[in-house]
Scaffold this motif. Structure first.
Motif, PDB file in Angstrom:
ATOM      1  N   ARG A 276       0.758  -1.302  -0.063  1.00  0.00           N
ATOM      2  CA  ARG A 276      -0.161  -0.097  -0.047  1.00  0.00           C
ATOM      3  C   ARG A 276       0.810   1.180   0.057  1.00  0.00           C
ATOM      4  N   TYR A 277       2.098   1.428   0.943  1.00  0.00           N
ATOM      5  CA  TYR A 277       2.892   2.327   0.873  1.00  0.00           C
ATOM      6  C   TYR A 277       4.410   1.763   0.415  1.00  0.00           C
ATOM      7  N   ASP A 278       5.051   2.268  -0.611  1.00  0.00           N
ATOM      8  CA  ASP A 278       6.091   2.026  -0.764  1.00  0.00           C
ATOM      9  C   ASP A 278       7.189   3.341  -1.137  1.00  0.00           C
ATOM     10  N   ARG A 279       8.381   2.777  -1.475  1.00  0.00           N
ATOM     11  CA  ARG A 279       9.351   3.762  -1.591  1.00  0.00           C
ATOM     12  C   ARG A 279       9.622   3.529  -3.404  1.00  0.00           C
ATOM     13  N   LYS A 304      -1.320  -4.334  -1.635  1.00  0.00           N
ATOM     14  CA  LYS A 304      -2.079  -3.263  -2.231  1.00  0.00           C
ATOM     15  C   LYS A 304      -3.339  -3.677  -2.691  1.00  0.00           C
ATOM     16  N   HIS A 418       1.986   2.787   9.507  1.00  0.00           N
ATOM     17  CA  HIS A 418       2.133   3.057   8.325  1.00  0.00           C
ATOM     18  C   HIS A 418       3.370   4.013   7.933  1.00  0.00           C
ATOM     19  N   TRP A 419       3.440   5.204   8.789  1.00  0.00           N
ATOM     20  CA  TRP A 419       4.322   6.204   8.829  1.00  0.00           C
ATOM     21  C   TRP A 419       5.692   5.309   9.041  1.00  0.00           C
ATOM     22  N   LEU A 422       6.973   2.878   6.599  1.00  0.00           N
ATOM     23  CA  LEU A 422       7.486   3.378   5.156  1.00  0.00           C
ATOM     24  C   LEU A 422       8.841   4.267   5.543  1.00  0.00           C
ATOM     25  N   PRO A 572       0.886   8.856   4.853  1.00  0.00           N
ATOM     26  CA  PRO A 572       2.038   8.970   4.032  1.00  0.00           C
ATOM     27  C   PRO A 572       1.672   8.792   2.619  1.00  0.00           C
ATOM     28  N   GLY A 573       0.568   8.594   2.123  1.00  0.00           N
ATOM     29  CA  GLY A 573       0.163   8.357   0.792  1.00  0.00           C
ATOM     30  C   GLY A 573      -1.286   8.201   0.857  1.00  0.00           C
ATOM     31  N   ASP A 575      -4.281   6.386   0.261  1.00  0.00           N
ATOM     32  CA  ASP A 575      -4.953   5.236   0.562  1.00  0.00           C
ATOM     33  C   ASP A 575      -5.642   4.422  -0.761  1.00  0.00           C
ATOM     34  N   SER A 576      -5.008   2.822  -1.003  1.00  0.00           N
ATOM     35  CA  SER A 576      -5.314   2.613  -2.062  1.00  0.00           C
ATOM     36  C   SER A 576      -7.026   2.092  -2.051  1.00  0.00           C
TER      37      SER A 576
END
Length: 588
Positions: A276-279, A304, A418-419, A422, A572-573, A575-576
Motif C-alpha cells: 500500500r505504501y512503498d518507496r 496493495k 504506516h508512517w 515506510l 504517508p500516501g 490510501d489504495s
C-alpha cells in the motif's frame, strides 16, 4: 530411629507434593522459565496469584486485560519467549479478545490462564458468567479446558508446546474455580518440562528437497529476482540468514510492515516497504521475473489490495503454514517449512551458482541504492519539513537520526505503523520494529513499549502512537511507572482519530468529517500528573534534542508532539482503498 531403620528415599516419580491447581500452574510456568506475567486478579484465580508470590515469580497488576495481552505480545515478539497473561472469569476473560486476535494473526507464542465458574454452580446465573470458552476459542491457536486436577501439569506442558511450534500462537487455558482452589498430591516428576518449548520456534522442519532444487533452478536463471520478506522471517529468527542469502546472490529485499529488519534498512540491497505504501519496491516487483516470498501471508496491505505482484510473475513461496499457499496468489513452487532452514537449503542448492548470481546481478543490485537516493531527494521537503504544526515525516527523520542500531521502535496499529513502516530505517538485521499488524488494533503503543522494555532491558525503546490510541490505554502509565521502566512514548497529537479523518477526506472531500475529531489534550501534563516525565513539542527544530533528552531520562517519558491538523497530510500516501472507491468499484 537409627540410620539403619530410616526408610529409603522414594524414587522421583513416586515423590509427591500437595498443592492447589493454581500452584501447579505456576510451577509449570516457572519450570519453563516464564518471564513477566500481567493480569488482573479475581476470586477464581487467587490460588494462582498466591503461588506466584510464594514462588517469587514476576507477576504484575495491569489496568486492562487487553493491555496484558499486548504486553505479552510485544515481549514475545522481541524475546522469542512465551508471552504470559491471565484473567479472571467473564469480563476479565473477554477483555483478552482483541489482544488474542493480534497474537493469533501475528504468530506470537503466548499462554493465557483464565479462571471460570465453579462447575457445581455453572449455568445458574453465577456472577460474571458467560460462555467464555465459546467466545475465545476462535481467537487462539488452541483453547484447553482443564477438567481434571491431576492433568494440570500435563495440559500446561501442552499449552507451551502448542504455543511455540508450527506457526506460533496464543493458547488459552481455562480453569474452573473449584479446580483452581482444589488440592492434589502431584508427583514431582510432573513438573519436569522439555526446555525446547521455552522459545519459538521450538521445532523446525525443512522443505522437501525436490521443491528446493526447483526453486534454486528458477532463482539461478532469473534476470531480476526479488525477495519479499514478511514477519515470518522474525518468527523463525532468520533475519541474519536472509541478509546473508541476499548478499550472497545480490538479490534485493523488500519487506512488509512486520518484515522490516529482515535485512537492515540501511543495507544497499534493501528496497524498503512494499504494498500500500512503498518507496521503490512496487516498481521493482513489477520489473521482476522471479519473486521469492519468505514468511509472508501476502495480505491486503502487502499486496496493495491484491494488485501487487501483478499476474504472470514466477513466484516461489517459503512458509511454515501450508494453508497460506495459494490464498492470495498461486505460487509456482511451494516450500513448506521453516524460513531459516529453507533459506539455508536454497543457498546450499544454488551452490556455485550463488556466486554467479552475485556477479551477474551486480549492476542490478547497484540500482537499488541509486533509486533509494533518488526517492529521498524527491521527498526531501517532507522528510526535513519545518512545517508547524509538525509533519509526521520529520519526526521519523529525527528518530532515524537519534535511535541507535540496538534500539527499538514500537508502532501502534493505525497510521503510526504506516508512517513508521515506510520511513523508519533499521540499522541491524532483526526485529527492531515492533508494530501490531496481526490485527492492527490501536492502543498498542503504550503496552507494546512496556513489553519491549521488559524483553530488552537497557536498550533504547521509542513508541509511536496516536492520541486516540493513547487515550485508550493511558491508565497503564501508572503500571510503567510502578515498574520503573525506561521508554519513551511519542504521542502524535493531531486532535483527531487521524486515520479515519484522513480516509473521510480522501473519500468524501474536505469538510466531510464525522466523529473523527478530538478535544485538544496536553498529554505532557497528563504524564506529569501520573508521576512520569512529560514534554510537549511544537517546534520541529526541537525534536532531535528532545528525543535525546528522553532517551537519557530514567522512567517512562511521554513526548506530546503537536502535528498537522490537515487531514490531507495525515497519511504517508493516498490510501489504495480510496482509489478503488473513486473508480466506482464496490468494496465488500
Amino acid at each position: 530411629m537409627n540410620a539403619s531403620s530410616t526408610p529409603a528415599q522414594a524414587p522421583a516419580e513416586r515423590q509427591t507434593l500437595n498443592m492447589s491447581a493454581g500452584e501447579a500452574i505456576a510451577r509449570i510456568i516457572k519450570a519453563f522459565n516464564g518471564g513477566p506475567m500481567f493480569g488482573m486478579g479475581g476470586f477464581q484465580v487467587l490460588p494462582f496469584y498466591d503461588a506466584t508470590r510464594r514462588l517469587e515469580m514476576p507477576h504484575h497488576l495491569i489496568h486492562d486485560e487487553r493491555n496484558a495481552v499486548f504486553v505479552a505480545d510485544a515481549y514475545a515478539k522481541v524475546s522469542g519467549r512465551v508471552g504470559l497473561a491471565d484473567a479472571t472469569v467473564g469480563p476479565g476473560a473477554t477483555n483478552l479478545a482483541t489482544g488474542l486476535a493480534e497474537a493469533l494473526n501475528a504468530g506470537t507464542p503466548m499462554v493465557c490462564v483464565i479462571g471460570n465458574t465453579h462447575r457445581d454452580h455453572s449455568w445458574k446465573n453465577m456472577t460474571q458468567e458467560i460462555r467464555q470458552v465459546d467466545a475465545l476459542r476462535p481467537l487462539c491457536k488452541e483453547l484447553i479446558r482443564i477438567e481434571s486436577i491431576r492433568r494440570v501439569p500435563e495440559l500446561m506442558r501442552r499449552a507451551f508446546a502448542v504455543a511455540t511450534t508450527g506457526r506460533p500462537g496464543p493458547v488459552v487455558v481455562d480453569v474452573p474455580e473449584d479446580l483452581m482452589h482444589d488440592t492434589y498430591d502431584f508427583p514431582l516428576s510432573d513438573f519436569e518440562v522439555n526446555p525446547a518449548y521455552e522459545m519459538a520456534p521450538a521445532l523446525r522442519s525443512r522443505p522437501d528437497a525436490e521443491s528446493v532444487l526447483r526453486a534454486a533452478g528458477l532463482l539461478a536463471r532469473a534476470r531480476r529476482p526479488i525477495i519479499l520478506a514478511g514477519g515470518g522471517v522474525h518468527l523463525s529468527r532468520a533475519a541474519e540468514t536472509l541478509s546473508a542469502f541476499a548478499r550472497s546472490t545480490n538479490v534485493p529485499v523488500a519487506h512488509t510492515l512486520t518484515g522490516k529488519g529482515a535485512i537492515p534498512c540501511i543495507d544497499p540491497l534493501s528496497a524498503g516497504l512494499f504494498g500500500r505504501y512503498d518507496r521503490i519496491a512496487n516498481k521493482l516487483i513489477d520489473e521482476s521475473d522471479v519473486i521469492l516470498v519468505v514468511g509472508c501471508k501476502l495480505g491486503e496491505i502487502a499486496t496493495k489490495r491484491y494488485t501487487v505482484p501483478a499476474p504472470g510473475k514466477t513466484v516461489i513461496h517459503l512458509d511454515i503454514v501450508a494453508e497460506e499457499f495459494g490464498r492470495t496468489l498461486e505460487p509456482d513452487v511451494m516450500l513448506w517449512g521453516d524460513a531459516k532452514l529453507g533459506l539455508d537449503d536454497l543457498l546450499a542448492a544454488l551452490g556455485e551458482r550463488a556466486e554467479s548470481m552475485r556477479q551477474r546481478h551486480a549492476g542490478y543490485a547497484a540500482e537499488i541504492p541509486q533509486r533509494m537516493e533518488k526517492w529521498r531527494e524527491e521527498v526531501a521537503d517532507k522528510l526535513y519539513s519545518n512545517d508547524k504544526p509538525i509533519s509526521v515525516a520529520r519526526i521519523l527523520t529525527e528518530i532515524n537520526k537519534v535511535l541507535p542500531g540496538d534500539g527499538y521502535l514500537v508502532a501502534d496499529g493505525g497510521f503510526a505503523a504506516h508512517w513508521a513502516g515506510l520511513l523508519f530505517d533499521t540499522k541491524e538485521a532483526g526485529r527492531r520494529f515492533v508494530p501490531d499488524r496481526g490485527f492492527a488494533s490501536i492502543g498498542y503503543g503504550l503496552p507494546g513499549a512496556i513489553g519491549v522494555a521488559l524483553a530488552a532491558p537497557g536498550r533504547p525503546v521509542l513508541s509511536l502512537t496516536g492520541d486516540s490510541g493513547f487515550c485508550m490505554v493511558l491508565g497503564d502509565l501508572e503500571t510503567a511507572k510502578r515498574l520503573n521502566l525506561d521508554f519513551t512514548v511519542i504521542v502524535i497529537n493531531n486532535a483527531a482519530s487521524g486515520y479515519v479523518k484522513a480516509l473521510q477526506h480522501l473519500v468524501y472531500g474536505a469538510g466531510s468529517y464525522t466523529s473523527s475529531d478530538l478535544n485538544e489534550v496536553n498529554f505532557a501534563k497528563v504524564a506529569q500528573s501520573m508521576g512520569c516525565t512529560g514534554i510537549r513539542v511544537e517546534n520541529p527544530d526541537e525534536i532531535e534534542s528532545v528525543l535525546r533528552q528522553a532517551l537519557s531520562t530514567r522512567g517512562p517519558v511521554v513526548l506530546d508532539m503537536v502535528v498537522t491538523r490537515d487531514p490531507a497530510k495525515m497519511l504517508p500516501g493516498v490510501d489504495s482503498r480510496a482509489a478503488v472507491i473513486k473508480k466506482g468499484d464496490r468494496i465488500a
